[in-house]
Motif scaffolding. Structure first.
Motif, PDB file in Angstrom:
ATOM      1  N   ALA A  79       0.834  -1.210   0.000  1.00  0.00           N
ATOM      2  CA  ALA A  79       0.000   0.000   0.000  1.00  0.00           C
ATOM      3  C   ALA A  79       0.863   1.252   0.000  1.00  0.00           C
ATOM      4  CB  ALA A  79      -0.935  -0.013   1.210  1.00  0.00           C
ATOM      5  N   VAL A  80       1.871   1.294   0.848  1.00  0.00           N
ATOM      6  CA  VAL A  80       2.753   2.467   0.907  1.00  0.00           C
ATOM      7  C   VAL A  80       3.444   2.672  -0.437  1.00  0.00           C
ATOM      8  CG1 VAL A  80       4.893   3.350   1.944  1.00  0.00           C
ATOM      9  CG2 VAL A  80       3.077   2.435   3.404  1.00  0.00           C
ATOM     10  N   HIS A  81       3.867   1.562  -1.058  1.00  0.00           N
ATOM     11  CA  HIS A  81       4.539   1.647  -2.364  1.00  0.00           C
ATOM     12  C   HIS A  81       3.600   2.240  -3.418  1.00  0.00           C
ATOM     13  CE1 HIS A  81       7.217   0.592  -5.640  1.00  0.00           C
ATOM     14  NE2 HIS A  81       6.192   0.010  -6.244  1.00  0.00           N
ATOM     15  N   GLU A  82       2.333   1.846  -3.391  1.00  0.00           N
ATOM     16  CA  GLU A  82       1.371   2.318  -4.385  1.00  0.00           C
ATOM     17  C   GLU A  82       0.819   3.705  -4.074  1.00  0.00           C
ATOM     18  OE1 GLU A  82       0.318   0.948  -7.354  1.00  0.00           O
ATOM     19  OE2 GLU A  82       1.984  -0.406  -7.025  1.00  0.00           O
ATOM     20  N   LEU A  83       0.738   4.070  -2.801  1.00  0.00           N
ATOM     21  CA  LEU A  83       0.115   5.343  -2.431  1.00  0.00           C
ATOM     22  C   LEU A  83       0.942   6.559  -2.836  1.00  0.00           C
ATOM     23  CD1 LEU A  83      -1.383   4.468   1.055  1.00  0.00           C
ATOM     24  CD2 LEU A  83      -2.632   4.892  -1.071  1.00  0.00           C
ATOM     25  N   HIS A  84       2.246   6.502  -2.662  1.00  0.00           N
ATOM     26  CA  HIS A  84       3.114   7.644  -2.978  1.00  0.00           C
ATOM     27  C   HIS A  84       2.556   8.934  -2.386  1.00  0.00           C
ATOM     28  CE1 HIS A  84       5.515   5.244  -5.701  1.00  0.00           C
ATOM     29  NE2 HIS A  84       4.405   4.792  -6.237  1.00  0.00           N
TER      30      HIS A  84
ATOM     31  N   ASP B 163      -0.561  11.487   5.376  1.00  0.00           N
ATOM     32  CA  ASP B 163      -1.718  10.944   4.666  1.00  0.00           C
ATOM     33  C   ASP B 163      -1.751   9.420   4.774  1.00  0.00           C
ATOM     34  OD1 ASP B 163      -2.584  13.443   3.966  1.00  0.00           O
ATOM     35  OD2 ASP B 163      -1.838  13.345   1.901  1.00  0.00           O
ATOM     36  N   VAL B 164      -0.600   8.791   4.680  1.00  0.00           N
ATOM     37  CA  VAL B 164      -0.538   7.334   4.812  1.00  0.00           C
ATOM     38  C   VAL B 164      -0.982   6.927   6.217  1.00  0.00           C
ATOM     39  CG1 VAL B 164       1.005   5.334   4.856  1.00  0.00           C
ATOM     40  CG2 VAL B 164       1.216   7.029   3.037  1.00  0.00           C
ATOM     41  N   GLU B 165      -0.556   7.664   7.237  1.00  0.00           N
ATOM     42  CA  GLU B 165      -0.962   7.378   8.612  1.00  0.00           C
ATOM     43  C   GLU B 165      -2.480   7.388   8.727  1.00  0.00           C
ATOM     44  OE1 GLU B 165       0.916  10.470  10.870  1.00  0.00           O
ATOM     45  OE2 GLU B 165       2.926   9.726  10.372  1.00  0.00           O
ATOM     46  N   ARG B 166      -3.111   8.397   8.158  1.00  0.00           N
ATOM     47  CA  ARG B 166      -4.566   8.526   8.254  1.00  0.00           C
ATOM     48  C   ARG B 166      -5.276   7.440   7.454  1.00  0.00           C
ATOM     49  NH1 ARG B 166      -2.134  13.092   8.478  1.00  0.00           N
ATOM     50  NH2 ARG B 166      -2.575  14.594  10.086  1.00  0.00           N
ATOM     51  N   LEU B 167      -4.795   7.162   6.258  1.00  0.00           N
ATOM     52  CA  LEU B 167      -5.427   6.143   5.427  1.00  0.00           C
ATOM     53  C   LEU B 167      -5.336   4.754   6.044  1.00  0.00           C
ATOM     54  CD1 LEU B 167      -4.297   7.249   1.882  1.00  0.00           C
ATOM     55  CD2 LEU B 167      -6.653   7.114   2.709  1.00  0.00           C
TER      56      LEU B 167
ATOM     57  N   PRO C 244       2.415   7.417  13.661  1.00  0.00           N
ATOM     58  CA  PRO C 244       3.650   7.761  12.937  1.00  0.00           C
ATOM     59  C   PRO C 244       4.807   6.809  13.215  1.00  0.00           C
ATOM     60  CG  PRO C 244       2.694   9.712  13.952  1.00  0.00           C
ATOM     61  CD  PRO C 244       1.881   8.541  14.424  1.00  0.00           C
ATOM     62  N   SER C 245       4.935   6.347  14.462  1.00  0.00           N
ATOM     63  CA  SER C 245       6.059   5.470  14.809  1.00  0.00           C
ATOM     64  C   SER C 245       6.020   4.154  14.044  1.00  0.00           C
ATOM     65  CB  SER C 245       6.073   5.199  16.310  1.00  0.00           C
ATOM     66  OG  SER C 245       4.871   4.550  16.700  1.00  0.00           O
ATOM     67  N   GLU C 246       4.825   3.702  13.633  1.00  0.00           N
ATOM     68  CA  GLU C 246       4.730   2.470  12.855  1.00  0.00           C
ATOM     69  C   GLU C 246       4.872   2.743  11.364  1.00  0.00           C
ATOM     70  OE1 GLU C 246       1.525  -0.222  13.745  1.00  0.00           O
ATOM     71  OE2 GLU C 246       1.474   0.491  15.809  1.00  0.00           O
ATOM     72  N   VAL C 247       4.230   3.805  10.894  1.00  0.00           N
ATOM     73  CA  VAL C 247       4.248   4.109   9.461  1.00  0.00           C
ATOM     74  C   VAL C 247       5.664   4.391   8.976  1.00  0.00           C
ATOM     75  CG1 VAL C 247       3.502   5.779   7.700  1.00  0.00           C
ATOM     76  CG2 VAL C 247       1.870   4.908   9.369  1.00  0.00           C
ATOM     77  N   VAL C 248       6.461   5.071   9.767  1.00  0.00           N
ATOM     78  CA  VAL C 248       7.810   5.451   9.335  1.00  0.00           C
ATOM     79  C   VAL C 248       8.644   4.218   8.979  1.00  0.00           C
ATOM     80  CG1 VAL C 248       8.925   5.527  11.610  1.00  0.00           C
ATOM     81  CG2 VAL C 248       9.685   7.064   9.794  1.00  0.00           C
ATOM     82  N   ARG C 249       8.350   3.071   9.595  1.00  0.00           N
ATOM     83  CA  ARG C 249       9.093   1.840   9.275  1.00  0.00           C
ATOM     84  C   ARG C 249       8.854   1.378   7.847  1.00  0.00           C
ATOM     85  NH1 ARG C 249       7.751  -2.843  12.977  1.00  0.00           N
ATOM     86  NH2 ARG C 249       5.818  -2.511  11.875  1.00  0.00           N
ATOM     87  N   PHE C 250       7.713   1.767   7.278  1.00  0.00           N
ATOM     88  CA  PHE C 250       7.332   1.295   5.954  1.00  0.00           C
ATOM     89  C   PHE C 250       7.553   2.333   4.854  1.00  0.00           C
ATOM     90  CE2 PHE C 250       4.734  -1.007   9.048  1.00  0.00           C
ATOM     91  CZ  PHE C 250       5.005  -2.309   8.690  1.00  0.00           C
ATOM     92  N   MET C 251       7.834   3.564   5.244  1.00  0.00           N
ATOM     93  CA  MET C 251       7.978   4.639   4.260  1.00  0.00           C
ATOM     94  C   MET C 251       9.347   4.557   3.585  1.00  0.00           C
ATOM     95  SD  MET C 251       5.144   6.415   4.300  1.00  0.00           S
ATOM     96  CE  MET C 251       5.619   7.872   3.395  1.00  0.00           C
ATOM     97  N   PRO C 252       9.398   4.820   2.257  1.00  0.00           N
ATOM     98  CA  PRO C 252      10.701   4.866   1.592  1.00  0.00           C
ATOM     99  C   PRO C 252      11.459   6.107   2.056  1.00  0.00           C
ATOM    100  CG  PRO C 252       8.948   5.498   0.078  1.00  0.00           C
ATOM    101  CD  PRO C 252       8.285   5.074   1.362  1.00  0.00           C
ATOM    102  N   PRO C 253      12.767   6.080   1.982  1.00  0.00           N
ATOM    103  CA  PRO C 253      13.541   7.266   2.365  1.00  0.00           C
ATOM    104  C   PRO C 253      13.112   8.462   1.520  1.00  0.00           C
ATOM    105  CG  PRO C 253      14.981   5.389   1.974  1.00  0.00           C
ATOM    106  CD  PRO C 253      13.610   4.988   1.550  1.00  0.00           C
ATOM    107  N   ARG C 254      13.177   9.630   2.099  1.00  0.00           N
ATOM    108  CA  ARG C 254      12.788  10.852   1.373  1.00  0.00           C
ATOM    109  C   ARG C 254      13.573  10.965   0.076  1.00  0.00           C
ATOM    110  NH1 ARG C 254       9.848  14.826   4.234  1.00  0.00           N
ATOM    111  NH2 ARG C 254       9.681  14.306   6.435  1.00  0.00           N
TER     112      ARG C 254
END
Length: 173
Positions: free
Chosen positions: A93-98, A103-107, A112-122
């Motif tokens: 989902a994170v890969h497709e959402l971009h 916004d990913v946290e809300r969706l 934030p502490s969990e979502v950041v583990r899945f987010m690609p580097p800036r």
């Protein structure tokens, strides 16, 4: 490094004590608590075979509790598989959402502490499907062609953590 020894240790509850049996060596002892069993059994085996304790592997079990404990082990295995499947779904989902992390946290209804583990580097995420693009300024000719996001039109339902719930985002109560 010397030989490695493996022994099965059988435990039986007798009153307030644990009977400790090592059938292969015909050794028997007892102790009050489970946290002492391994050291006790390892010491008995080490003395009987004349090997250092670190060369001994023990398979400790309580035969009468195996069915009960096996169900716990199976439930933990299923939970681990479910967590792995959830993590794979989140990564996809994170890969497709971009989208932004917020916004990913809300969706996904995640902190934030969990979502950041899945987010690609800036800066590492290429533009792709689902990429959000900025809306044109309200005075521009293109502004009238853009509609409001489907999420903005839905009522916002907060979870106990203050995040939007996934069912609310999907239009379910």
């Amino acid at each position: 490094m010397g030989p490695h020894y493996e022994f099965q240790v059988l435990l039986h509850r007798i009153g307030r004590w644990w009977a400790v049996d090592i059938p292969r060596l015909d050794l028997h002892s007892q102790c009050r608590t489970l946290d002492r069993v391994e050291d006790l059994a390892r010491g008995l085996v080490a003395e009987a075979v004349g090997a250092p304790p670190e060369m001994i592997t023990l398979d400790i079990l309580v035969p009468e509790l195996v069915p009960l404990l096996d169900s716990v082990v199976e439930a933990r295995r299923r939970r681990a598989a479910a967590v792995a499947a959830e993590n794979q779904a989140i990564v996809a989902a994170v890969h497709e959402l971009h989208m932004s992390q917020g916004d990913v946290e809300r969706l996904l209804g995640m902190p934030p502490s969990e979502v950041v583990r899945f987010m690609p580097p800036r800066g590492s995420s290429p533009v792709g499907p689902g990429q959000l693009t900025p809306l044109p300024a309200s005075g521009s000719a293109a502004a009238g062609r853009h509609s409001c996001s489907p999420l903005a039109a839905r009522p916002r339902t907060a979870t106990t953590s203050g995040e939007l719930s996934v069912p609310a985002l999907l239009g379910h109560p």
